[in-house]
Design a protein around this motif. Sequence first.
Motif, mmCIF file in Angstrom:
data_model
loop_
_atom_site.group_PDB
_atom_site.id
_atom_site.type_symbol
_atom_site.label_atom_id
_atom_site.label_comp_id
_atom_site.label_asym_id
_atom_site.label_seq_id
_atom_site.Cartn_x
_atom_site.Cartn_y
_atom_site.Cartn_z
ATOM 1 N N ARG A 1 -41.319 38.653 28.969
ATOM 2 C CA ARG A 1 -41.452 37.288 28.360
ATOM 3 C C ARG A 1 -43.120 37.549 27.587
ATOM 4 N N GLU B 1 -42.759 39.700 24.378
ATOM 5 C CA GLU B 1 -41.988 38.569 23.333
ATOM 6 C C GLU B 1 -42.892 37.702 22.707
ATOM 7 N N GLU B 2 -43.995 37.125 23.482
ATOM 8 C CA GLU B 2 -44.904 36.243 23.043
ATOM 9 C C GLU B 2 -45.859 36.981 22.083
ATOM 10 N N THR C 1 -34.767 44.621 26.271
ATOM 11 C CA THR C 1 -33.919 43.490 26.540
ATOM 12 C C THR C 1 -32.646 44.226 27.192
ATOM 13 N N CYS D 1 -41.904 48.233 25.643
ATOM 14 C CA CYS D 1 -42.561 47.127 25.226
ATOM 15 C C CYS D 1 -43.936 47.552 24.816
ATOM 16 N N LEU E 1 -37.926 45.824 21.208
ATOM 17 C CA LEU E 1 -37.638 44.498 21.860
ATOM 18 C C LEU E 1 -35.937 44.384 22.433
ATOM 19 N N ARG F 1 -40.150 45.520 15.614
ATOM 20 C CA ARG F 1 -40.025 44.606 16.680
ATOM 21 C C ARG F 1 -38.672 44.542 17.322
#
Length: 232
Positions: free
Chosen positions: A190, A193-194, A118, A149, A114, A110
């Motif tokens: 986003r 991320e969620e 980013t 992602c 991520l 993760r």
Amino acid sequence: MTVTNILLSGIVGSTAYGLAHEGSDVDRLGMFAAPTDELLGLHQPKESHVSTAPDRTVHEAAKWCRLALGGNPTVMELVWLPDELYEVRTPLGDELIGLRTTLLSARRVRDAYLGYATQQFRKLQNRSEAPLSSDKRIAKHARHLKRLCTQGYELYATGRLSIRVDDPESYHRFGESVAADPQAAAPLLRHFEEAFAETRSALPEQPDETAADAWLRRVRRQFYTQAQGTPA
């Protein structure tokens, strides 16, 4: 660039993902074993060899393992490639492919995927600070963001990694939209991320370093005996 004792090597990058276009570079990634006796002295051998034209990166086995155990998305590709993309496979390389799931951990996958995504988003946001950046380069960063992602979430959720992306054209359309407006990438970031936050991972919290260590010791034994002139 000549590197001996290659254990595993293959074609990675946009060609492997199915995102290459005419004129795209062909990237290669590999792993080699330094002769064990060279590891015993005061000065350690070079751990990575990088070349351009052709684009090729080769890591020493111990460095590759450290990067993989940290969840590094780039090195992880090497043990998940489709069979036809491998150019060198040895018995030790096949052993490592068989151990690939033991190298994984939920937190590290993760954070790494991520984190890299980013970084790509920040490059997009900083476009105004680099006026010479072309739309093609911005679109490339956007495709990388989406791929990181998507692949990272698949690996986190299922414990499996698909190198070839589904629907490559959607990645190209995404790249074009982000080239026109870098903020168009924000909703996708986003969303993932969620998704990571809400999904229970199929991976353990920590990788199995014991398996990687045992494999690396087998590598050292083989290339030590060869260096002494006796059969491995």
